[in-house]
Design a protein around this motif. Sequence first.
Motif, PDB file in Angstrom:
ATOM      1  N   HIS A  67     -40.564 -62.191  -8.468  1.00  0.00           N
ATOM      2  CA  HIS A  67     -41.362 -62.270  -7.242  1.00  0.00           C
ATOM      3  C   HIS A  67     -42.845 -62.440  -7.574  1.00  0.00           C
ATOM      4  CE1 HIS A  67     -42.862 -61.421  -3.220  1.00  0.00           C
ATOM      5  NE2 HIS A  67     -43.655 -60.496  -3.752  1.00  0.00           N
ATOM      6  N   LYS A  68     -43.351 -61.646  -8.530  1.00  0.00           N
ATOM      7  CA  LYS A  68     -44.766 -61.712  -8.894  1.00  0.00           C
ATOM      8  C   LYS A  68     -45.105 -63.044  -9.557  1.00  0.00           C
ATOM      9  CE  LYS A  68     -47.581 -59.130  -8.668  1.00  0.00           C
ATOM     10  NZ  LYS A  68     -48.626 -58.955  -7.626  1.00  0.00           N
ATOM     11  N   ILE A  69     -44.194 -63.574 -10.369  1.00  0.00           N
ATOM     12  CA  ILE A  69     -44.448 -64.865 -11.016  1.00  0.00           C
ATOM     13  C   ILE A  69     -44.657 -65.946  -9.960  1.00  0.00           C
ATOM     14  CG2 ILE A  69     -43.376 -66.722 -12.351  1.00  0.00           C
ATOM     15  CD1 ILE A  69     -42.130 -64.573 -14.139  1.00  0.00           C
ATOM     16  N   ARG A  70     -43.759 -66.013  -8.985  1.00  0.00           N
ATOM     17  CA  ARG A  70     -43.895 -67.029  -7.932  1.00  0.00           C
ATOM     18  C   ARG A  70     -45.194 -66.836  -7.155  1.00  0.00           C
ATOM     19  NH1 ARG A  70     -38.378 -65.718  -7.398  1.00  0.00           N
ATOM     20  NH2 ARG A  70     -38.835 -64.357  -5.620  1.00  0.00           N
ATOM     21  N   GLU A  71     -45.494 -65.586  -6.838  1.00  0.00           N
ATOM     22  CA  GLU A  71     -46.694 -65.273  -6.054  1.00  0.00           C
ATOM     23  C   GLU A  71     -47.971 -65.639  -6.812  1.00  0.00           C
ATOM     24  OE1 GLU A  71     -48.458 -61.051  -5.559  1.00  0.00           O
ATOM     25  OE2 GLU A  71     -47.111 -61.322  -3.844  1.00  0.00           O
ATOM     26  N   LEU A  72     -48.039 -65.281  -8.087  1.00  0.00           N
ATOM     27  CA  LEU A  72     -49.260 -65.490  -8.861  1.00  0.00           C
ATOM     28  C   LEU A  72     -49.459 -66.957  -9.253  1.00  0.00           C
ATOM     29  CD1 LEU A  72     -49.122 -62.267 -11.046  1.00  0.00           C
ATOM     30  CD2 LEU A  72     -50.888 -62.835  -9.357  1.00  0.00           C
ATOM     31  N   LEU A  73     -48.369 -67.666  -9.543  1.00  0.00           N
ATOM     32  CA  LEU A  73     -48.509 -69.091  -9.852  1.00  0.00           C
ATOM     33  C   LEU A  73     -49.011 -69.861  -8.633  1.00  0.00           C
ATOM     34  CD1 LEU A  73     -45.346 -69.802 -12.040  1.00  0.00           C
ATOM     35  CD2 LEU A  73     -47.736 -69.704 -12.791  1.00  0.00           C
TER      36      LEU A  73
END
Length: 303
Positions: A117-123
Amino acid sequence: MPDSTTFQIQVVQLTKRYREPEAPAVNNVSFNVQAGEKIGIVGANGSGKTTLFRLLLNLLHPDSGTILIKGNRDIELEKVNIGFVAEHQEGLENFTPEEILYYAGKMSGLTNDSIQHKIRELLRWSDLEKNNEELLGGFSKGMRQRLFLSVALMHEPGILLLDEPMSGLDPRSQKDFSFLLQGLKAYTILYASHQLSEIEELCQRVLIFQYGRLIQDILLPSEKRTVNFFETTPAILSLLEKNSEIDLLFSRPKDQNVEVKFLCNAIALQNLILECQRREVPIHQMESKTLLEDLYDQFVKDE
């Protein structure tokens, strides 16, 4: 006076010397940081900025003094509350952004679902979605710094230490990086830089270091004003005194002219120059500085 429990960082009489008989790299430094503050840290090379960050990250241990993170003396335990971005990050050239963020999440103890979830959000936040499968070695410096800011935010630390994060960035990349930082309203940020313009844009408070000592702790005004110096005729004095938007700092005679130093915003300065032209008041010399540049020049001795 805020209660000590409201401080995110407390530094009390901190001293660090790398070796005898050299002078301390950080010398009896004390300051407090409240939640949400954006604080600039400025000073020449060797003034103690990077050493201070290493102490806050528990990469170095002080010779004396105390550091508390959220009231806790156990800095290693509290490192989960700190994110860090350095000027240079090396050694990950053969990894993709997703891989780098994944390992950062694993090292922070996040679950796989949280990591994805954080990877998608931060990218998406850092505008690197389209570069997700590219290797870091092909990234520009601006793309790298946006990625490593994302890495620092992966575990939602609350406190960010930024050590010259925009050094070497082109103007467009600086603008993009600054835009991301300005959106981090809830974060407590310590921002070290040689570029005073970056500090003034992002920070409300500035710590000035020299030779390892904290020599000034300055609260910047919210209104952007410049410090201006004119050499002109005495007729300027009546124009300055009548203008409520201008604060006269000093005036002194020089031969048949006067030197004046005053504080005002950009519009007031432009109007004053036009009024001087209209009244035929010659300006023989003019210099403008930001307020922080002027304060820095006042307090920091030539090195």
